[in-house]
Design an enzyme around this catalytic site. Structure first.
Site, PDB file in Angstrom:
ATOM      1  N   CYS A   1       0.870  -1.184   0.000  1.00  0.00           N
ATOM      2  CA  CYS A   1       0.000   0.000   0.000  1.00  0.00           C
ATOM      3  C   CYS A   1       0.904   1.231   0.000  1.00  0.00           C
ATOM      4  CB  CYS A   1      -0.974  -0.019   1.179  1.00  0.00           C
ATOM      5  SG  CYS A   1      -0.199   0.003   2.807  1.00  0.00           S
TER       6      CYS A   1
ATOM      7  N   ASN B   1       2.206   1.513   4.397  1.00  0.00           N
ATOM      8  CA  ASN B   1       2.457   0.254   5.117  1.00  0.00           C
ATOM      9  C   ASN B   1       2.089   0.366   6.606  1.00  0.00           C
ATOM     10  OD1 ASN B   1       5.280  -1.996   5.799  1.00  0.00           O
ATOM     11  ND2 ASN B   1       3.207  -2.523   5.213  1.00  0.00           N
TER      12      ASN B   1
ATOM     13  N   CYS C   1      -1.657   1.007   7.267  1.00  0.00           N
ATOM     14  CA  CYS C   1      -3.122   0.774   7.344  1.00  0.00           C
ATOM     15  C   CYS C   1      -3.571  -0.478   6.590  1.00  0.00           C
ATOM     16  CB  CYS C   1      -3.891   1.984   6.815  1.00  0.00           C
ATOM     17  SG  CYS C   1      -3.767   3.431   7.882  1.00  0.00           S
ATOM     18  N   ARG C   2      -3.404  -0.513   5.281  1.00  0.00           N
ATOM     19  CA  ARG C   2      -4.002  -1.599   4.504  1.00  0.00           C
ATOM     20  C   ARG C   2      -3.118  -2.840   4.383  1.00  0.00           C
ATOM     21  NH1 ARG C   2      -5.194   2.154  -0.479  1.00  0.00           N
ATOM     22  NH2 ARG C   2      -3.285   3.036   0.420  1.00  0.00           N
ATOM     23  N   SER C   3      -1.883  -2.681   3.879  1.00  0.00           N
ATOM     24  CA  SER C   3      -1.071  -3.890   3.659  1.00  0.00           C
ATOM     25  C   SER C   3      -0.692  -4.616   4.953  1.00  0.00           C
ATOM     26  CB  SER C   3       0.163  -3.596   2.793  1.00  0.00           C
ATOM     27  OG  SER C   3       0.990  -2.632   3.363  1.00  0.00           O
TER      28      SER C   3
ATOM     29  N   ASP D   1      -8.310   3.709   0.835  1.00  0.00           N
ATOM     30  CA  ASP D   1      -7.393   4.181   1.879  1.00  0.00           C
ATOM     31  C   ASP D   1      -8.213   4.715   3.061  1.00  0.00           C
ATOM     32  OD1 ASP D   1      -5.505   5.422   3.412  1.00  0.00           O
ATOM     33  OD2 ASP D   1      -4.641   6.614   1.781  1.00  0.00           O
TER      34      ASP D   1
HETATM   35  P1  4NP Z   1      -1.826   2.892   3.919  1.00  0.00           P
HETATM   36  O1  4NP Z   1      -2.536   4.246   4.442  1.00  0.00           O
HETATM   37  O2  4NP Z   1      -1.244   3.220   2.569  1.00  0.00           O
HETATM   38  O3  4NP Z   1      -2.952   1.938   3.841  1.00  0.00           O
HETATM   39  O4  4NP Z   1      -0.784   2.539   4.947  1.00  0.00           O
HETATM   40  C1  4NP Z   1      -1.865   5.464   4.547  1.00  0.00           C
HETATM   41  C2  4NP Z   1      -0.940   5.652   5.543  1.00  0.00           C
HETATM   42  C3  4NP Z   1      -0.318   6.881   5.676  1.00  0.00           C
HETATM   43  C4  4NP Z   1      -0.601   7.898   4.800  1.00  0.00           C
HETATM   44  C5  4NP Z   1      -1.522   7.710   3.786  1.00  0.00           C
HETATM   45  C6  4NP Z   1      -2.146   6.475   3.659  1.00  0.00           C
HETATM   46  N1  4NP Z   1       0.027   9.164   4.951  1.00  0.00           N
HETATM   47  O5  4NP Z   1      -0.308  10.084   4.176  1.00  0.00           O
HETATM   48  O6  4NP Z   1       0.894   9.302   5.829  1.00  0.00           O
END
Ligand code: 4NP
Length: 165
Positions: A8, A11, A13-15, A126
């Site tokens: 993702c 790294n 939230c989703r993955s 997201d």
């Molecule tokens: P992820 O979610 O890609 O599922 O881990 C996010 C985590 C952090 C951010 C954006 C999306 N950020 O902008 O810091």
């Protein structure tokens, strides 16, 4: 041994949900000889951090412990080492494909949700700026896809059977 990387943006939230669910299922169904699953982010904003506290809390509610996971950024060697690289959305797809050097590497990159909705290139949305329901939605989508990824039965899918080890 099939080596799988879940990717993702951050790294956190989703993955990591995909990695945590997969490690949980691999232990539960004794699939250690068949699958190696890891996760990474395309961005380096959160390197060495634990998953987002909201992600940890939601996974915990669903019986999956993510507290030991730490974020890392995808690196060029991952494109050779892993057999499959499952991304969460179009932006991840474009970022990973931009790192590839061969057609074989490009062929490894796939949308995670194509495992349950083939060919649709649907995103795992997201949840970073969302609410608890968005984290729960991520968990349910990623859970179904990861079960399919590990050839385990998916709720509502009579065609899937546990393969003998
Ligand atoms: P992820 O979610 O890609 O599922 O881990 C996010 C985590 C952090 C951010 C954006 C999306 N950020 O902008 O810091």
């Amino acid at each position: 041994m099939q080596k799988i990387l879940l990717v993702c943006l951050g790294n956190i939230c989703r993955s990591p949900v995909g990695e945590g669910i997969s490690l949980h299922l691999i232990r539960e169904y004794h699939l250690e000889q068949r699958f190696w699953v890891d996760s990474a982010g395309t961005a380096g904003y959160h390197i060495d951090e634990s998953p987002d506290p909201r992600t940890i809390a939601n996974a915990h509610k669903n019986g999956v412990d993510l507290s030991a996971l730490r974020a890392r950024q995808i690196k060029p060697e991952d494109l050779d080492y892993f057999d499959n690289i499952y991304v969460m959305d179009r932006s991840n797809y474009n970022d990973v494909v931009a790192m590839t050097k061969t057609k074989e590497q490009v062929r490894k990159v796939e949308f995670l949700l194509n495992l349950i909705e083939p060919g649709k290139n649907l995103p795992v949305p997201d949840p970073y700026y969302g609410q608890e329901k968005d984290f729960e939605n991520v968990f349910q989508l990623v859970n179904s896809a990861c079960r399919k990824m590990l050839s385990l039965p998916v709720a509502g899918d009579e065609r899937q059977h546990i393969k003998p080890i």
